[in-house]
Design an enzyme around this catalytic site. Sequence first.
Site, PDB file in Angstrom:
ATOM      1  N   ARG A  77      -0.574  -8.583  13.434  1.00  0.00           N
ATOM      2  CA  ARG A  77      -1.175  -7.660  12.470  1.00  0.00           C
ATOM      3  C   ARG A  77      -2.002  -8.413  11.429  1.00  0.00           C
ATOM      4  NH1 ARG A  77       4.115  -5.401  11.710  1.00  0.00           N
ATOM      5  NH2 ARG A  77       3.681  -4.694   9.614  1.00  0.00           N
ATOM      6  N   LYS A  92       0.825  -1.218   0.000  1.00  0.00           N
ATOM      7  CA  LYS A  92       0.000   0.000   0.000  1.00  0.00           C
ATOM      8  C   LYS A  92       0.854   1.261   0.000  1.00  0.00           C
ATOM      9  CE  LYS A  92      -2.332  -0.988   3.834  1.00  0.00           C
ATOM     10  NZ  LYS A  92      -1.854  -2.328   4.207  1.00  0.00           N
ATOM     11  N   ARG A 123      -9.806   1.036   8.675  1.00  0.00           N
ATOM     12  CA  ARG A 123      -9.319  -0.302   9.003  1.00  0.00           C
ATOM     13  C   ARG A 123     -10.342  -1.127   9.769  1.00  0.00           C
ATOM     14  NH1 ARG A 123      -3.566   0.525   8.960  1.00  0.00           N
ATOM     15  NH2 ARG A 123      -2.308  -1.310   9.420  1.00  0.00           N
ATOM     16  N   ARG A 149      11.516  -6.366   4.123  1.00  0.00           N
ATOM     17  CA  ARG A 149      11.499  -4.949   3.741  1.00  0.00           C
ATOM     18  C   ARG A 149      12.509  -4.117   4.504  1.00  0.00           C
ATOM     19  NH1 ARG A 149       5.309  -3.088   5.031  1.00  0.00           N
ATOM     20  NH2 ARG A 149       5.320  -3.379   7.261  1.00  0.00           N
ATOM     21  N   ARG A 169      11.047  -1.171  11.126  1.00  0.00           N
ATOM     22  CA  ARG A 169       9.843  -0.817  11.873  1.00  0.00           C
ATOM     23  C   ARG A 169       9.777  -1.661  13.133  1.00  0.00           C
ATOM     24  NH1 ARG A 169       4.542  -0.210   8.132  1.00  0.00           N
ATOM     25  NH2 ARG A 169       3.642  -1.097  10.021  1.00  0.00           N
TER      26      ARG A 169
HETATM   27  P1  AMP Z   1       0.388   0.823   8.857  1.00  0.00           P
HETATM   28  O1  AMP Z   1       1.552   1.701   8.615  1.00  0.00           O
HETATM   29  O2  AMP Z   1      -0.833   1.230   8.071  1.00  0.00           O
HETATM   30  O3  AMP Z   1       0.688  -0.639   8.722  1.00  0.00           O
HETATM   31  O4  AMP Z   1      -0.039   1.042  10.394  1.00  0.00           O
HETATM   32  C1  AMP Z   1       0.852   0.695  11.447  1.00  0.00           C
HETATM   33  C2  AMP Z   1       0.089   0.559  12.745  1.00  0.00           C
HETATM   34  O5  AMP Z   1      -0.575   1.803  13.065  1.00  0.00           O
HETATM   35  C3  AMP Z   1      -1.027  -0.472  12.749  1.00  0.00           C
HETATM   36  O6  AMP Z   1      -0.539  -1.781  13.027  1.00  0.00           O
HETATM   37  C4  AMP Z   1      -1.921   0.061  13.876  1.00  0.00           C
HETATM   38  O7  AMP Z   1      -1.356  -0.203  15.138  1.00  0.00           O
HETATM   39  C5  AMP Z   1      -1.835   1.570  13.666  1.00  0.00           C
HETATM   40  N1  AMP Z   1      -2.869   2.051  12.725  1.00  0.00           N
HETATM   41  C6  AMP Z   1      -2.664   2.642  11.505  1.00  0.00           C
HETATM   42  N2  AMP Z   1      -3.817   2.970  10.920  1.00  0.00           N
HETATM   43  C7  AMP Z   1      -4.794   2.575  11.754  1.00  0.00           C
HETATM   44  C8  AMP Z   1      -6.225   2.620  11.699  1.00  0.00           C
HETATM   45  N3  AMP Z   1      -6.850   3.112  10.639  1.00  0.00           N
HETATM   46  N4  AMP Z   1      -6.906   2.113  12.757  1.00  0.00           N
HETATM   47  C9  AMP Z   1      -6.271   1.605  13.839  1.00  0.00           C
HETATM   48  N5  AMP Z   1      -4.939   1.522  13.952  1.00  0.00           N
HETATM   49  C10 AMP Z   1      -4.199   2.003  12.925  1.00  0.00           C
END
Ligand code: AMP
Length: 184
Positions: free
Chosen positions: A142, A13, A88, A127, A131
């Site tokens: 996740r 993404k 999400r 990757r 992180r």
């Molecule tokens: P991402 O970079 O989109 O993979 O997001 C990393 C982490 O941020 C996720 O594993 C969640 O802990 C938190 N997070 C990001 N976006 C959301 C969302 N829309 N709702 C809830 N938690 C989020």
Amino acid sequence: MNIILFGPPGAGKGTQAELLIKEYSIPHLSTGNIFRAAIKNETPLGVKVKAILDAGELVSDQTVVDLVAEELEDEKYANGAVFDGFPRTVVQAEAFDALLVKKGSQVDAFISLEVPEEELIKRILSRGQGRTDDTEEGIKNRLEVYHNETAPVLAYYKTKGQVKEIDGIGTIDEIFSRIKEALS
Ligand code: AMP
């Protein structure tokens, strides 16, 4: 144009969002990036969400929806955004729809990147972005959270007929070409 880029962790993404924002000259809104910046800068939001991100859990719907609503007040989003990592949960999707209606706007496209699970784990582990949630336990969690809470978001937008399913296997350029074709 409001584009939602949807898919499991590791689907690409973030990478595709970067290409989309250049192609269509609209800003990127990644809730994950906002949280990571807040953690790095040790803001009150960052302090509140750090343990949640590290565990691979979801930040509360209220916190996320408030954050997006506030972020969208910024004039730079006047012509839309590429939403990456949001919504999400179905609760977030419903709140997002209501927010857009209030602004006289709507979701224009929902791009679902389809990648099999074995490939996702391989990609996340390789990757190498450092992180803090990219541990084996964090990834497992996740993916589980994705299946339980996020996958229903796809069904939600499917009932609205807005979903474009994109094969997420191939080179970055191949996948981007498929997205552009779906959007044209
Ligand atoms: P991402 O970079 O989109 O993979 O997001 C990393 C982490 O941020 C996720 O594993 C969640 O802990 C938190 N997070 C990001 N976006 C959301 C969302 N829309 N709702 C809830 N938690 C989020």
